[in-house]
Design a protein around this motif. Structure first.
Motif, PDB file in Angstrom:
ATOM      1  N   LEU A  88     -22.298 123.407  77.203  1.00  0.00           N
ATOM      2  CA  LEU A  88     -21.089 122.928  76.538  1.00  0.00           C
ATOM      3  C   LEU A  88     -20.740 121.511  76.995  1.00  0.00           C
ATOM      4  O   LEU A  88     -20.324 120.669  76.187  1.00  0.00           O
ATOM      5  N   PHE A  89     -20.923 121.255  78.274  1.00  0.00           N
ATOM      6  CA  PHE A  89     -20.668 119.912  78.804  1.00  0.00           C
ATOM      7  C   PHE A  89     -21.627 118.903  78.172  1.00  0.00           C
ATOM      8  O   PHE A  89     -21.227 117.791  77.809  1.00  0.00           O
ATOM      9  N   THR A  90     -22.883 119.289  78.027  1.00  0.00           N
ATOM     10  CA  THR A  90     -23.879 118.401  77.419  1.00  0.00           C
ATOM     11  C   THR A  90     -23.529 118.107  75.966  1.00  0.00           C
ATOM     12  O   THR A  90     -23.629 116.957  75.503  1.00  0.00           O
ATOM     13  N   ILE A  91     -23.117 119.131  75.228  1.00  0.00           N
ATOM     14  CA  ILE A  91     -22.697 118.932  73.829  1.00  0.00           C
ATOM     15  C   ILE A  91     -21.492 117.998  73.772  1.00  0.00           C
ATOM     16  O   ILE A  91     -21.404 117.122  72.891  1.00  0.00           O
ATOM     17  N   PHE A  92     -20.575 118.165  74.719  1.00  0.00           N
ATOM     18  CA  PHE A  92     -19.387 117.303  74.762  1.00  0.00           C
ATOM     19  C   PHE A  92     -19.785 115.845  75.025  1.00  0.00           C
ATOM     20  O   PHE A  92     -19.207 114.915  74.426  1.00  0.00           O
ATOM     21  N   ILE A  93     -20.748 115.620  75.912  1.00  0.00           N
ATOM     22  CA  ILE A  93     -21.231 114.269  76.190  1.00  0.00           C
ATOM     23  C   ILE A  93     -21.824 113.640  74.924  1.00  0.00           C
ATOM     24  O   ILE A  93     -21.531 112.481  74.575  1.00  0.00           O
ATOM     25  N   ILE A  94     -22.649 114.406  74.221  1.00  0.00           N
ATOM     26  CA  ILE A  94     -23.263 113.901  72.985  1.00  0.00           C
ATOM     27  C   ILE A  94     -22.192 113.595  71.941  1.00  0.00           C
ATOM     28  O   ILE A  94     -22.228 112.547  71.271  1.00  0.00           O
ATOM     29  N   PHE A  95     -21.213 114.498  71.807  1.00  0.00           N
ATOM     30  CA  PHE A  95     -20.117 114.298  70.860  1.00  0.00           C
ATOM     31  C   PHE A  95     -19.333 113.024  71.204  1.00  0.00           C
ATOM     32  O   PHE A  95     -18.990 112.227  70.320  1.00  0.00           O
ATOM     33  N   THR A  96     -19.059 112.825  72.481  1.00  0.00           N
ATOM     34  CA  THR A  96     -18.312 111.649  72.926  1.00  0.00           C
ATOM     35  C   THR A  96     -19.064 110.356  72.601  1.00  0.00           C
ATOM     36  O   THR A  96     -18.478 109.376  72.140  1.00  0.00           O
ATOM     37  N   LEU A  97     -20.362 110.355  72.841  1.00  0.00           N
ATOM     38  CA  LEU A  97     -21.165 109.180  72.523  1.00  0.00           C
ATOM     39  C   LEU A  97     -21.129 108.863  71.034  1.00  0.00           C
ATOM     40  O   LEU A  97     -20.995 107.699  70.624  1.00  0.00           O
TER      41      LEU A  97
ATOM     42  N   ALA B  88     -25.304 112.056  90.091  1.00  0.00           N
ATOM     43  CA  ALA B  88     -26.043 113.301  90.338  1.00  0.00           C
ATOM     44  C   ALA B  88     -25.414 114.481  89.609  1.00  0.00           C
ATOM     45  O   ALA B  88     -26.119 115.313  89.029  1.00  0.00           O
ATOM     46  N   ALA B  89     -24.084 114.564  89.622  1.00  0.00           N
ATOM     47  CA  ALA B  89     -23.397 115.682  88.968  1.00  0.00           C
ATOM     48  C   ALA B  89     -23.607 115.651  87.458  1.00  0.00           C
ATOM     49  O   ALA B  89     -23.850 116.689  86.831  1.00  0.00           O
ATOM     50  N   PHE B  90     -23.527 114.462  86.867  1.00  0.00           N
ATOM     51  CA  PHE B  90     -23.740 114.351  85.418  1.00  0.00           C
ATOM     52  C   PHE B  90     -25.192 114.665  85.064  1.00  0.00           C
ATOM     53  O   PHE B  90     -25.460 115.309  84.038  1.00  0.00           O
ATOM     54  N   ILE B  91     -26.133 114.232  85.908  1.00  0.00           N
ATOM     55  CA  ILE B  91     -27.535 114.578  85.670  1.00  0.00           C
ATOM     56  C   ILE B  91     -27.737 116.079  85.781  1.00  0.00           C
ATOM     57  O   ILE B  91     -28.409 116.699  84.957  1.00  0.00           O
ATOM     58  N   GLN B  92     -27.142 116.691  86.814  1.00  0.00           N
ATOM     59  CA  GLN B  92     -27.312 118.127  87.010  1.00  0.00           C
ATOM     60  C   GLN B  92     -26.821 118.916  85.805  1.00  0.00           C
ATOM     61  O   GLN B  92     -27.511 119.800  85.284  1.00  0.00           O
ATOM     62  N   LEU B  93     -25.623 118.610  85.344  1.00  0.00           N
ATOM     63  CA  LEU B  93     -25.031 119.372  84.245  1.00  0.00           C
ATOM     64  C   LEU B  93     -25.791 119.173  82.937  1.00  0.00           C
ATOM     65  O   LEU B  93     -26.043 120.129  82.198  1.00  0.00           O
ATOM     66  N   THR B  94     -26.159 117.924  82.631  1.00  0.00           N
ATOM     67  CA  THR B  94     -26.850 117.670  81.363  1.00  0.00           C
ATOM     68  C   THR B  94     -28.294 118.166  81.396  1.00  0.00           C
ATOM     69  O   THR B  94     -28.793 118.689  80.390  1.00  0.00           O
TER      70      THR B  94
ATOM     71  N   LEU C 267     -29.521 120.920  78.801  1.00  0.00           N
ATOM     72  CA  LEU C 267     -30.604 120.686  77.848  1.00  0.00           C
ATOM     73  C   LEU C 267     -31.718 121.715  78.012  1.00  0.00           C
ATOM     74  O   LEU C 267     -32.272 122.212  77.022  1.00  0.00           O
ATOM     75  N   GLY C 268     -32.069 122.052  79.260  1.00  0.00           N
ATOM     76  CA  GLY C 268     -33.082 123.072  79.485  1.00  0.00           C
ATOM     77  C   GLY C 268     -32.633 124.431  78.972  1.00  0.00           C
ATOM     78  O   GLY C 268     -33.406 125.174  78.360  1.00  0.00           O
ATOM     79  N   PHE C 269     -31.375 124.758  79.226  1.00  0.00           N
ATOM     80  CA  PHE C 269     -30.788 126.021  78.773  1.00  0.00           C
ATOM     81  C   PHE C 269     -30.817 126.103  77.249  1.00  0.00           C
ATOM     82  O   PHE C 269     -31.258 127.107  76.675  1.00  0.00           O
ATOM     83  N   MET C 270     -30.354 125.033  76.579  1.00  0.00           N
ATOM     84  CA  MET C 270     -30.312 125.039  75.112  1.00  0.00           C
ATOM     85  C   MET C 270     -31.709 125.065  74.507  1.00  0.00           C
ATOM     86  O   MET C 270     -31.949 125.736  73.494  1.00  0.00           O
ATOM     87  N   GLN C 271     -32.647 124.365  75.136  1.00  0.00           N
ATOM     88  CA  GLN C 271     -34.022 124.335  74.629  1.00  0.00           C
ATOM     89  C   GLN C 271     -34.612 125.736  74.549  1.00  0.00           C
ATOM     90  O   GLN C 271     -35.135 126.148  73.509  1.00  0.00           O
ATOM     91  N   ASP C 272     -34.535 126.479  75.665  1.00  0.00           N
ATOM     92  CA  ASP C 272     -35.135 127.811  75.669  1.00  0.00           C
ATOM     93  C   ASP C 272     -34.248 128.853  74.992  1.00  0.00           C
ATOM     94  O   ASP C 272     -34.759 129.869  74.515  1.00  0.00           O
TER      95      ASP C 272
END
Length: 323
Positions: A245-254, A298-304, A308-313
């Motif tokens: 959800l955080f990754t989707i939010f980052i993409i949406f924000t961009l 590091a935190a932003f890399i960890q979450l995204t 992305l790995g979670f959503m991919q699989d």
């Protein structure tokens, strides 16, 4: 109690040198060390042999199968009452085994896990990664707690112990990678064994040495969560969706910043506040502005990466039902 310390190794001779050196300073000395070379091209035989006069150490070489099955190989050769698993990129404090022995005698745990921390010798990037992996503002915050949002406590294999009875009852790991330690922990729970966190059983876990390696590792962890779901669907909790959800939010924000900037203001504000929380918390923990700034990255890399790995699989293995 006699411990068997088990260390799978794959192309990391320098790491095993530092780990074995840290084990020579243990205040509790009733232990052996098993180093298992898992099909490495860069072997560590000479390094391990140099510790023969300092440690009760044995060295094995086998074909590459991955860390899970390599640990099983070691279980079959171990002489101890209790088996302790470390990753090769760990440093072990002198009182580790003393603390574990005392705690196990008092609490009779069949299996345990311990926390990780950053050693003073770590680089600023390693300290930032360590912070991110243990921070209350990331999914790392649920890993070192007796009770957490993810349900039962599941020891992780960088710092994990099991009794010989657990090994005999479970047969060890049935996955060799991609979430093998969590799957193993779930089976241990299901058989009624007592598992707990030993708060004082801290190791210094180097993890990755740069952000690119860290991204690849955490992306793998995100995929591993879906692999575990295939075995135990009931273990997938709401908290595991947070990085996605955080990754989707980052993409949406961009996208909003490019297409509809006024709508992006609140998104930007949220991310800024989140980043500041991480920055100041890390600053208090590490007493370093440099590490604090790197902790945000590091935190932003960890979450995204996890997201992305979670959503991919999730898409591939659950939606499309592909193997």
């Amino acid at each position: 109690m006699f411990f068997s310390i088990i260390i799978p190794l794959y192309n990391r001779p320098q790491e095993i040198d530092e780990l074995l050196d840290s084990l020579t300073r243990q205040t509790y000395t009733q232990f052996e060390v098993l180093v298992i070379e898992d099909g490495s091209k860069l072997d560590a035989r000479d390094i391990v042999e140099s510790y023969r006069n300092k440690l009760d150490v044995r060295y094995f070489v086998k074909e590459n199968e991955g860390q899970g099955f390599t640990r099983n190989f070691a279980f079959g050769h171990a002489r101890g009452d209790y088996f302790i698993i470390f990753d090769s990129d760990c440093l072990i404090p002198p009182a580790y085994l003393t603390e574990v022995n005392r705690y196990l005698l008092e609490h009779k745990l069949d299996a345990y896990g311990g926390p990780d921390a950053a050693h003073p010798s770590f680089t600023p990037v390693q300290k930032a990664i360590s912070y991110s992996m243990t921070s209350p503002f990331t999914t790392g915050g649920i890993r070192g707690s007796k009770k957490n949002l993810g349900g039962q406590f599941h020891p992780r294999s960088f710092n994990m112990g099991i009794s010989r009875k657990v090994w005999e009852a479970t047969g060890g790991f049935i996955l060799t990678r991609l979430g093998e330690d969590i799957e193993f922990s779930i089976r241990i729970h299901s058989l009624g064994f007592k598992i707990g966190l030993i708060p004082g059983a801290v190791v210094y876990h180097k993890r990755r040495t740069n952000f690119r390696q860290f991204y690849k590792q955490i992306h793998f962890f995100g995929r591993a969560r879906i692999n575990i779901y295939k075995f135990f669907p009931e273990t997938l909790k709401l908290v595991h969706f947070f990085p996605a959800l955080f990754t989707i939010f980052i993409i949406f924000t961009l996208l909003m910043n490019i297409l509809v900037f006024p709508l992006a203001v609140f998104c930007n504000l949220f991310l800024a506040v989140f980043a500041l929380l991480i920055f100041f918390h890390s600053w208090m923990e590490n007493k370093s502005l440099n590490v604090a700034a790197l902790s945000v990255i590091a935190a932003f890399i960890q979450l995204t990466a996890y997201g992305l790995g979670f959503m991919q699989d999730f898409w591939k293995r659950i939606i499309l039902k592909s193997s």
